[in-house]
Motif scaffolding. Structure first.
Motif, PDB file in Angstrom:
ATOM      1  N   ARG A  65       0.853  -1.195   0.000  1.00 47.89           N
ATOM      2  CA  ARG A  65       0.000   0.000   0.000  1.00 47.89           C
ATOM      3  C   ARG A  65       0.888   1.244   0.000  1.00 47.89           C
ATOM      4  NH1 ARG A  65      -2.806  -1.684   5.445  1.00 47.89           N
ATOM      5  NH2 ARG A  65      -0.548  -1.805   5.839  1.00 47.89           N
ATOM      6  N   VAL A  66       0.793   2.008  -1.072  1.00 50.73           N
ATOM      7  CA  VAL A  66       1.673   3.157  -1.306  1.00 50.73           C
ATOM      8  C   VAL A  66       0.829   4.421  -1.456  1.00 50.73           C
ATOM      9  CG1 VAL A  66       3.517   4.069  -2.769  1.00 50.73           C
ATOM     10  CG2 VAL A  66       3.219   1.590  -2.559  1.00 50.73           C
ATOM     11  N   ALA A  67       1.373   5.556  -1.036  1.00 46.26           N
ATOM     12  CA  ALA A  67       0.687   6.834  -1.252  1.00 46.26           C
ATOM     13  C   ALA A  67       1.676   7.877  -1.739  1.00 46.26           C
ATOM     14  CB  ALA A  67      -0.003   7.315   0.016  1.00 46.26           C
ATOM     15  N   ILE A  68       1.244   8.652  -2.728  1.00 48.67           N
ATOM     16  CA  ILE A  68       2.053   9.711  -3.326  1.00 48.67           C
ATOM     17  C   ILE A  68       1.376  11.055  -3.077  1.00 48.67           C
ATOM     18  CG2 ILE A  68       0.890   9.548  -5.564  1.00 48.67           C
ATOM     19  CD1 ILE A  68       4.663  10.111  -5.136  1.00 48.67           C
ATOM     20  N   ASN A  69       2.145  12.147  -3.126  1.00 47.78           N
ATOM     21  CA  ASN A  69       1.606  13.481  -2.829  1.00 47.78           C
ATOM     22  C   ASN A  69       1.050  14.136  -4.090  1.00 47.78           C
ATOM     23  OD1 ASN A  69       4.071  13.902  -4.135  1.00 47.78           O
ATOM     24  ND2 ASN A  69       4.389  15.873  -3.115  1.00 47.78           N
ATOM     25  N   ALA A  70       0.123  13.473  -4.749  1.00 51.48           N
ATOM     26  CA  ALA A  70      -0.466  14.001  -5.976  1.00 51.48           C
ATOM     27  C   ALA A  70      -1.949  13.687  -5.981  1.00 51.48           C
ATOM     28  CB  ALA A  70       0.208  13.381  -7.198  1.00 51.48           C
ATOM     29  N   SER A  71      -2.694  14.456  -6.781  1.00 56.88           N
ATOM     30  CA  SER A  71      -4.135  14.238  -6.870  1.00 56.88           C
ATOM     31  C   SER A  71      -4.483  13.209  -7.937  1.00 56.88           C
ATOM     32  CB  SER A  71      -4.854  15.550  -7.171  1.00 56.88           C
ATOM     33  OG  SER A  71      -4.365  16.126  -8.370  1.00 56.88           O
ATOM     34  N   ASP A  72      -3.528  12.927  -8.835  1.00 53.91           N
ATOM     35  CA  ASP A  72      -3.755  11.940  -9.895  1.00 53.91           C
ATOM     36  C   ASP A  72      -2.466  11.794 -10.686  1.00 53.91           C
ATOM     37  OD1 ASP A  72      -5.064  10.095 -11.463  1.00 53.91           O
ATOM     38  OD2 ASP A  72      -6.661  11.429 -12.106  1.00 53.91           O
ATOM     39  N   VAL A  73      -2.445  10.846 -11.603  1.00 47.96           N
ATOM     40  CA  VAL A  73      -1.359  10.764 -12.576  1.00 47.96           C
ATOM     41  C   VAL A  73      -1.808  11.459 -13.861  1.00 47.96           C
ATOM     42  CG1 VAL A  73      -0.259   8.688 -11.696  1.00 47.96           C
ATOM     43  CG2 VAL A  73      -2.167   8.475 -13.276  1.00 47.96           C
ATOM     44  N   ASP A 105       0.697  11.109   6.447  1.00 45.91           N
ATOM     45  CA  ASP A 105       1.370  10.789   7.702  1.00 45.91           C
ATOM     46  C   ASP A 105       0.446  10.011   8.642  1.00 45.91           C
ATOM     47  OD1 ASP A 105       3.610  12.103   6.821  1.00 45.91           O
ATOM     48  OD2 ASP A 105       3.281  13.919   8.008  1.00 45.91           O
ATOM     49  N   LEU A 106      -0.785  10.467   8.747  1.00 46.12           N
ATOM     50  CA  LEU A 106      -1.747   9.836   9.647  1.00 46.12           C
ATOM     51  C   LEU A 106      -2.060   8.409   9.201  1.00 46.12           C
ATOM     52  CD1 LEU A 106      -3.553  10.207  12.118  1.00 46.12           C
ATOM     53  CD2 LEU A 106      -5.328  11.105  10.605  1.00 46.12           C
ATOM     54  N   ALA A 107      -2.266   8.232   7.902  1.00 44.80           N
ATOM     55  CA  ALA A 107      -2.574   6.900   7.384  1.00 44.80           C
ATOM     56  C   ALA A 107      -1.390   5.959   7.568  1.00 44.80           C
ATOM     57  CB  ALA A 107      -2.956   6.984   5.905  1.00 44.80           C
ATOM     58  N   LEU A 159      -0.890   2.326   5.507  1.00 47.96           N
ATOM     59  CA  LEU A 159       0.014   2.424   4.371  1.00 47.96           C
ATOM     60  C   LEU A 159       1.360   1.829   4.747  1.00 47.96           C
ATOM     61  CD1 LEU A 159      -0.799   6.084   3.265  1.00 47.96           C
ATOM     62  CD2 LEU A 159      -1.422   4.014   2.012  1.00 47.96           C
ATOM     63  N   ASP A 160       2.047   1.298   3.743  1.00 50.21           N
ATOM     64  CA  ASP A 160       3.362   0.682   3.957  1.00 50.21           C
ATOM     65  C   ASP A 160       4.512   1.558   3.471  1.00 50.21           C
ATOM     66  OD1 ASP A 160       2.119  -1.888   4.763  1.00 50.21           O
ATOM     67  OD2 ASP A 160       1.543  -1.976   2.651  1.00 50.21           O
ATOM     68  N   TRP A 194      11.374   9.230   1.171  1.00 49.83           N
ATOM     69  CA  TRP A 194      10.245   8.321   1.322  1.00 49.83           C
ATOM     70  C   TRP A 194      10.321   7.678   2.706  1.00 49.83           C
ATOM     71  CZ3 TRP A 194       6.629   6.641  -2.618  1.00 49.83           C
ATOM     72  CH2 TRP A 194       6.767   7.321  -3.835  1.00 49.83           C
ATOM     73  N   GLU A 195       9.173   7.263   3.209  1.00 51.61           N
ATOM     74  CA  GLU A 195       9.113   6.575   4.495  1.00 51.61           C
ATOM     75  C   GLU A 195       8.446   5.223   4.300  1.00 51.61           C
ATOM     76  OE1 GLU A 195       7.787   7.476   9.130  1.00 51.61           O
ATOM     77  OE2 GLU A 195       6.776   8.526   7.496  1.00 51.61           O
ATOM     78  N   ARG A 196       8.995   4.197   4.949  1.00 50.23           N
ATOM     79  CA  ARG A 196       8.445   2.847   4.811  1.00 50.23           C
ATOM     80  C   ARG A 196       8.394   2.148   6.158  1.00 50.23           C
ATOM     81  NH1 ARG A 196      13.277  -0.766   4.473  1.00 50.23           N
ATOM     82  NH2 ARG A 196      15.064   0.600   4.082  1.00 50.23           N
ATOM     83  N   THR A 197       7.502   1.197   6.242  1.00 52.26           N
ATOM     84  CA  THR A 197       7.476   0.334   7.402  1.00 52.26           C
ATOM     85  C   THR A 197       8.690  -0.584   7.386  1.00 52.26           C
ATOM     86  OG1 THR A 197       6.288  -1.468   8.488  1.00 52.26           O
ATOM     87  CG2 THR A 197       5.989  -1.269   6.131  1.00 52.26           C
ATOM     88  N   LYS A 198       9.185  -0.954   8.560  1.00 53.51           N
ATOM     89  CA  LYS A 198      10.332  -1.859   8.620  1.00 53.51           C
ATOM     90  C   LYS A 198       9.997  -3.237   8.068  1.00 53.51           C
ATOM     91  CE  LYS A 198      13.159   0.161  12.271  1.00 53.51           C
ATOM     92  NZ  LYS A 198      13.758  -0.035  13.616  1.00 53.51           N
ATOM     93  N   ALA A 199       8.690  -3.505   7.920  1.00 58.85           N
ATOM     94  CA  ALA A 199       8.275  -4.794   7.358  1.00 58.85           C
ATOM     95  C   ALA A 199       8.534  -4.878   5.858  1.00 58.85           C
ATOM     96  CB  ALA A 199       6.794  -5.024   7.637  1.00 58.85           C
TER      97      ALA A 199
END
Length: 518
Positions: free
Chosen positions: A32-40, A236-238, A244-245, A488-493
């Motif tokens: 599960r990934v999130a980018i700082n954009a409203s669309d591609v 950040d909250l998600a 999010l991963d 970028w930030e990721r879970t250690k998993a």
């Protein structure tokens, strides 16, 4: 109230993500990934230029050669769709032997030399590619046989392998799919990479599925949910709530320092930096007057901007060619001097100052910097009115000469020619048939840029690049600021399966070796 709004937003995100992933089985591994954009905007690899677009392209396509996962260093380039290559003694003829039995996504068949010929000619065609200008040195691309491609150059091309790598125009597409789908190829791209497009919901998400036929082996991750969340706080909250991963981070030192306090997360900071530059549009008065451009350059305090951005994420630039690029020349800079700026304005006939308009993206990596610059300019009597718009609109308007000052950040193949050609050669001027990203309407160094491309001697090429940079500096076509590193930030998993030091597509490559343990 503010906390309640954020909680509600997170709940809505969770519901949306659950709905979007109900089609998958319980056993499937979903990243599960999130980018700082409203669309591609573009999923056609020969058009994709924004970070949001290039991230997906990097997961779906291959080049003849590639930057190994985790590297943005040209010295590390290795075989990709080509298993080997050779070059003539004069550097003008390159011959590539293709890897056999590489399958395109879906039912689009097996890669042949015809696909490569089609792709590279398409990349060089200004009607079908945003990167056509970088392929001017290509004289011909032909199929020697079904598994061999020959590229003939008009002159030795600096960083040639970067033009056939898994980056920008070097990405290889299915000829059959591109021709049959036509304009729809932009939303239904077909490549050979480890992941392939499964679904796209406008302004919500893109879902990729693992390419089980990937020539390096089936990915260990089954699918990628790529969500559009422009709000930094919502991402950040998600992420902190476990929804999010992997997220696009906020490229500010304060954000990095805070994120590093999470014991279950990893903050990745890597190359290449997107080189932040202020382009001064000479087609808009009074910026056609070099004294006004000099005044703006002296009014901007780059050191203060770098202090705000932070040492880890925003090292200062010193040339119009980005820091670390082959051919960068750092023999000069613009001194911050408000008194000199005011004197230059008065000399130009503007003793009471000037007013200019800038189209500014609401993107969090741009707007705060432009607010700082706005305050700095005001000290010299320069009023900068900011027309703040969403990021896609910003890209559209700056290419229509709607902005006197254009703040732009980009990463290119790390040789001077890439930046000089695309940002400072007159053929790249926005609004022309050959437009790329010359927002300054700069044309003072065309001769040196062209001569450097054709120079066979490396020392002569470096000298010509230095002369070009000096001329662009003297004409004050732009004010270099800093290189904004990728964050970028990721879970250690999440284990990428490699050491992340760089990524030309500006996002961590998700490969067949990437794993996620929940």
């Amino acid at each position: 109230m503010k906390s309640g709004i954020r909680t509600f937003a997170a709940m809505g995100l969770a519901v949306a993500m659950l709905t979007a992933t109900q089609v998958t089985t319980a056993a499937a591994t979903t990243l599960r990934v999130a980018i700082n954009a409203s669309d591609v905007a573009n999923l056609d690899p020969h058009r994709a230029s924004s970070t949001a677009d290039k991230t997906l392209i990097g997961w779906m396509f291959n080049g003849l050669v590639r930057f190994p996962p985790g590297s943005a260093d040209p010295a590390t380039i290795e075989p990709d769709l080509a298993e080997s290559w050779s070059v003539s003694d004069d550097g003008l003829v390159w011959t590539f032997k293709l890897r056999p039995d590489v399958k395109f996504h879906g039912d689009w068949g097996t890669l042949t030399a015809e696909d490569v010929v089609y792709s590279l000619k398409r990349a060089a065609d200004k009607e079908r590619s945003s990167f056509a200008g970088t392929y001017d040195g290509f004289k011909d691309v032909s199929a020697v046989d079904p598994m061999t491609v020959r590229i003939e150059l008009s002159y030795p091309v600096p960083g040639f392998l970067g033009l056939v790598a898994n980056y920008h125009g070097g990405n290889i597409v299915s000829k059959k799919a591109a021709e049959e789908l036509g304009a729809d190829f932009n939303s239904k791209p077909v490549g050979t990479g480890p992941f392939m497009l499964a679904e796209r919901v406008t302004q919500q998400y893109v879902r990729l599925e693992a390419n089980k036929n990937y020539f390096r082996g089936a990915p260990k991750i089954d699918e990628i949910m790529y969500r559009f969340i422009p709000s930094d706080s919502s991402r950040d909250l998600a992420f902190s709530s476990g929804e999010l991963d992997l997220i696009y981070g906020k490229r500010e030192q304060r954000w990095v320092d805070t994120a590093r306090q999470n014991p279950d997360a990893v903050v990745d900071i890597f190359q290449p930096g997107e080189f932040r530059t202020i382009h001064l549009n000479q087609s808009i008065k009074p910026l056609d007057d070099i004294r006004v451009r000099k005044a703006i350059a002296h009014a901007i305090n780059v050191d203060d901007i770098v202090t705000y951005v932070g040492k880890d994420v925003g090292p200062k630039g010193c040339s119009v060619v980005p820091t670390g690029y082959l051919g960068e020349d750092c023999s000069w800079s613009y001194e911050h001097d408000v008194a000199k700026a005011k004197a230059l304005l008065a000399e130009a006939g503007h003793p009471d100052g000037i007013e200019i308009t800038a189209v500014v993206s609401s993107n969090a990596s741009q707007l705060p910097i432009m607010e700082i610059i706005q305050a700095q300019l005001s000290e010299a009597g320069i009023t900068m009115k900011m027309n703040v718009v969403d990021h896609p609109t910003y890209h559209q308007q700056i290419r229509q000469d709607a902005s006197a000052i254009t703040f732009y950040g980009a990463a290119r193949f790390p040789v001077a020619d890439s930046y000089l050609t695309q940002f400072y050669h007159s053929a790249a001027t926005v609004g022309t048939e050959t437009a790329i990203t010359n927002f300054s309407h700069c044309d003072v160094a065309d001769a040196e840029i062209e001569a450097a491309r054709k120079a066979a001697d490396e020392a002569k090429r470096l000298k010509l690049w230095a002369e070009a940079q000096q001329k662009i500096h003297d004409a004050v076509c732009a004010v270099p600021l800093f290189s904004l590193m990728q964050v970028w930030e990721r879970t250690k998993a999440l284990d990428y399966g490699y050491d992340l030091k760089g990524a030309m597509n500006l996002a961590p490559p998700i490969t067949e070796s990437t794993t996620l343990e929940r």
